[in-house]
Enzyme design. Structure first.
Site, short mmCIF file in Angstrom:
data_model
loop_
_atom_site.label_atom_id
_atom_site.label_comp_id
_atom_site.label_asym_id
_atom_site.label_seq_id
_atom_site.Cartn_x
_atom_site.Cartn_y
_atom_site.Cartn_z
N ASP A 291 62.33 -19.29 62.47
CA ASP A 291 62.54 -18.33 63.55
C ASP A 291 61.69 -17.07 63.42
O ASP A 291 61.42 -16.40 64.41
CB ASP A 291 64.02 -17.94 63.64
N TYR A 376 70.84 -19.23 69.10
CA TYR A 376 71.49 -18.46 68.05
C TYR A 376 71.23 -16.96 68.14
O TYR A 376 70.16 -16.54 68.57
CB TYR A 376 71.01 -18.93 66.66
CU LIG Z 1 74.69 -22.78 62.38
#
Ligand SMILES: [Cu+2]
Length: 633
Positions: A291, A376
């Site tokens: 990420d 996320y």
């Molecule tokens: Cu997770």
């Protein structure tokens, strides 16, 4: 407002500085009129130079992708307004995806005939409610992607309205492979039709059947004002001093952290992170996204809302970023700074003196930010405490990866039913934080301490004894270590030239709780690409260009430039300008409670003074109790 002139060499980049840098680049090279940009970052000055003088030229780096889909990196002297150099970046280890590439991948997928046919097979004709999530194309590169081309993979979800949570309705089995260099979808993988789940799972307030009654308000007020001050991005509080900034890759970074004018570390930031999936589900097994370097963690930083993201008396810092089209975007309220009460700092109730009670309260300074990367959301929270403790806590929330459940696809132990229709795959979130130490203003050493039982013998006849055994880690290869809770293992950063009152060198301890390492096979693509996650600690002698645990550029890469390569020379670290690289995280076994949005899960590391002070540094706290507290008596 910041002016064009920066206040300090580590001040964050202003909007006008970014504008200037882009125009210097475009004026020097007309081809960049059509480039798309990944990010701009401050090229931090050499720290030795910075210690000597403050009048230093300002340098920035602009990274992006040109019209022909080739990566480039340009270095600009902002003070002189000149392009210093520009280099092509090999697409075998390419720069962070630009938002233009993400949009392009979505558009190419939407327009692809094979993709549309595959949707039709699933009874989906209306494309307007499809959500396409592009994932990095590296690691497992589709056979139709030409070597050296940039690529993305796309998975899809189906909404039934604008406000719907698309993740509740994954379109199982369908993966589009997009060659960004050739501008086309090269393959639509179809693993067979599984019915799109019916149930919706909204997490907004209008999506709930009913809401519980508002809890009674907790108001944090500081009637005498806050205990910290902020000037530019320099924060001062209870003897602590530090600078905070948003790095486009690392997100929230801390600089020049000192306590009572004693330096502790020069810089700390998220050098990389990886989220490897462990399921056999065709929608997930290939996922292992970096990420930081693949998506630009810091560029995804949220604007925080007062009273929701941050509670109390808040000071915000804004951040500015370079958008893909060359414009400047301001992230308002990117960094939240505030004080928090933190319970009891120390206490003793002396029973020999009729229960005479001394108690002091603890508080901490919180410097935090949130970044959202696809499904996320990650919070980076740094806490500074009165007793010298520094804590880094990462908060994980958002929406877990999901599949439409099918008993032929999903396996207990690898895929967890989180709703009657949905399975969520086992996966890890592993973070690597690079800390460039400057403990007590000098070269540092690294020690490992293990606590071991002593054998039964004449000196230990009852077998009750145990001892701490410390060893000096003197080479990079010796410093690649993992936690061992059964031995209370910890690591210590030591300044051998500064002695404390008991005659021992001043030190800070690195203390983990429970934390995993990488579970992917070391020879697998994620094992090679995210080799930094194989160990909980690595250490290197400082080198300015060694900033990323996974490699400087990781898009499509197979592991180039990461910590394994960085430490391959096995350099001496016995006493040097020491850098530690700390890997920690969670292995996530999704549970029904993680659905439809995950309650925050925490992980992180503590840095604790060990003989850095001569006694409890909070012994001089005044015994004041809060006058605003009330009780039932
Ligand atoms: Cu997770």
């Amino acid at each position: 407002m910041m002016s064009q002139n920066f206040n300090h060499p580590l001040s964050t980049l202003s909007a006008s500085e970014i504008e200037d840098a882009v125009s210097v680049l475009k004026n020097s090279n007309k081809e960049h009129e059509n480039s798309s940009f990944s990010y701009i970052s401050l090229e931090e000055p050499d720290k030795k130079l910075l210690k000597e003088k403050s009048n230093i030229d300002r340098f920035v780096k602009i990274v992006g992708v040109d019209q022909k889909s080739n990566g480039f990196e340009a270095e600009i002297n902002l003070s002189k307004k000149e392009l210093l150099k520009e280099e092509k970046i090999s697409n075998k280890a390419g720069p962070t995806y630009t938002l233009a590439e993400i949009f392009k991948a979505i558009e190419l997928t939407m327009d692809d005939e094979n993709y549309q046919k595959a949707l039709e097979k699933r009874g989906i004709k209306d494309l307007s409610l499809i959500q396409i999530d592009p994932w990095p194309g590296g690691g497992f590169v589709n056979k139709n992607i030409k070597n050296g081309n940039r690529a993305l993979k796309a998975i899809s979800f189906l909404k039934d309205s604008e406000k719907d949570n698309a993740y509740a309705r994954p379109i199982q089995g369908l993966i589009a492979h997009i060659d960004l260099t050739e501008n086309k979808v090269v393959e639509v993988e179809d693993h067979g039709v599984v019915e799109v789940p019916k149930a919706h799972a909204r997490y907004d307030k209008d999506g709930q059947e009913s809401l519980r009654e508002n809890p009674k308000e907790i108001a944090i007020t500081q009637p005498e004002g806050v205990g910290f001050s902020v000037e530019d991005n320099l924060i001062s509080w209870e003897g602590w001093q530090l600078r905070a900034s948003i790095d486009p890759i690392e997100g929230l970074a801390l600089h020049q952290v000192s306590l009572n004018d004693r330096p502790i570390f020069y810089r700390a930031g998220l050098s990389d992170m990886v989220v490897p999936y462990g399921s056999s589900d065709p929608m997930h097994w290939w996922k292992a996204v970096h990420d930081g370097t693949e998506y630009g963690f810091g560029t995804m930083t949220n604007s925080l809302t007062l009273g929701c993201d941050c509670l109390g008396e808040i000071y915000y810092l804004d951040a500015h970023k370079l958008a893909f089209d060359g414009s400047v975007e301001t992230i308002e309220n990117a960094i939240c700074i505030h004080e928090e009460d933190f319970g009891v700092q120390w206490k003793h109730n002396d029973s020999t003196q009729m229960g005479y009670n001394e108690v002091r309260r603890s508080r901490r300074l919180v410097v935090s930010s949130f970044a959202t990367i696809g499904n996320y959301d990650y919070g980076i929270f740094w806490y500074l405490y009165l007793d010298g403790t520094i804590q880094l806590e990462i908060k994980l929330t958002g929406v877990v990866g999901i599949s439409a459940f099918h008993e032929d696809i999903h396996k207990p132990g690898q895929d967890f039913k989180i709703s009657p229709e949905l399975a969520s795959p086992i996966h890890q979130h592993l973070f690597n934080v690079r800390i460039d130490w400057d403990l007590d203003d000098g070269d540092n050493q690294l020690y490992e301490t293990n606590v071991e039982p002593l054998p039964i013998n004449n000196a230990n006849p009852e077998g009750t004894q145990f001892q701490a055994v410390s060893s000096h880690l003197t080479k990079e290869s010796e410093a690649q270590r993992n936690i061992a809770p059964e031995k209370s293992r910890s690591w210590k950063i030591v300044n051998p030239k500064k002695l404390n009152k008991v005659g021992l060198p001043t030190a800070y301890k690195i203390l983990y709780g429970n934390t995993p390492t990488l579970l992917s096979n070391p020879d697998s693509p994620p094992g090679k690409r995210a080799a930094f996650a194989k160990h909980n600690i690595w250490a290197t002698p400082f080198q300015n260009e060694e900033r990323s645990g996974g490699g400087r550029h990781t898009v499509m890469h197979s592991g180039e430039g990461g910590l394994e390569e960085i430490t391959a020379k096995d350099r001496n670290i016995s006493e040097c300008d020491l850098v530690t690289w700390l890997t920690f995280g969670v292995t996530h076994l999704p549970r029904p409670e993680d659905w439809p949005v995950m309650p925050v899960e925490y992980c992180g590391v503590h840095l604790i003074p060990v003989g850095f002070f001569d006694q409890n540094p909070t012994i001089n706290l005044p015994p004041s109790c809060s006058s605003k507290s009330k009780s039932n008596k």
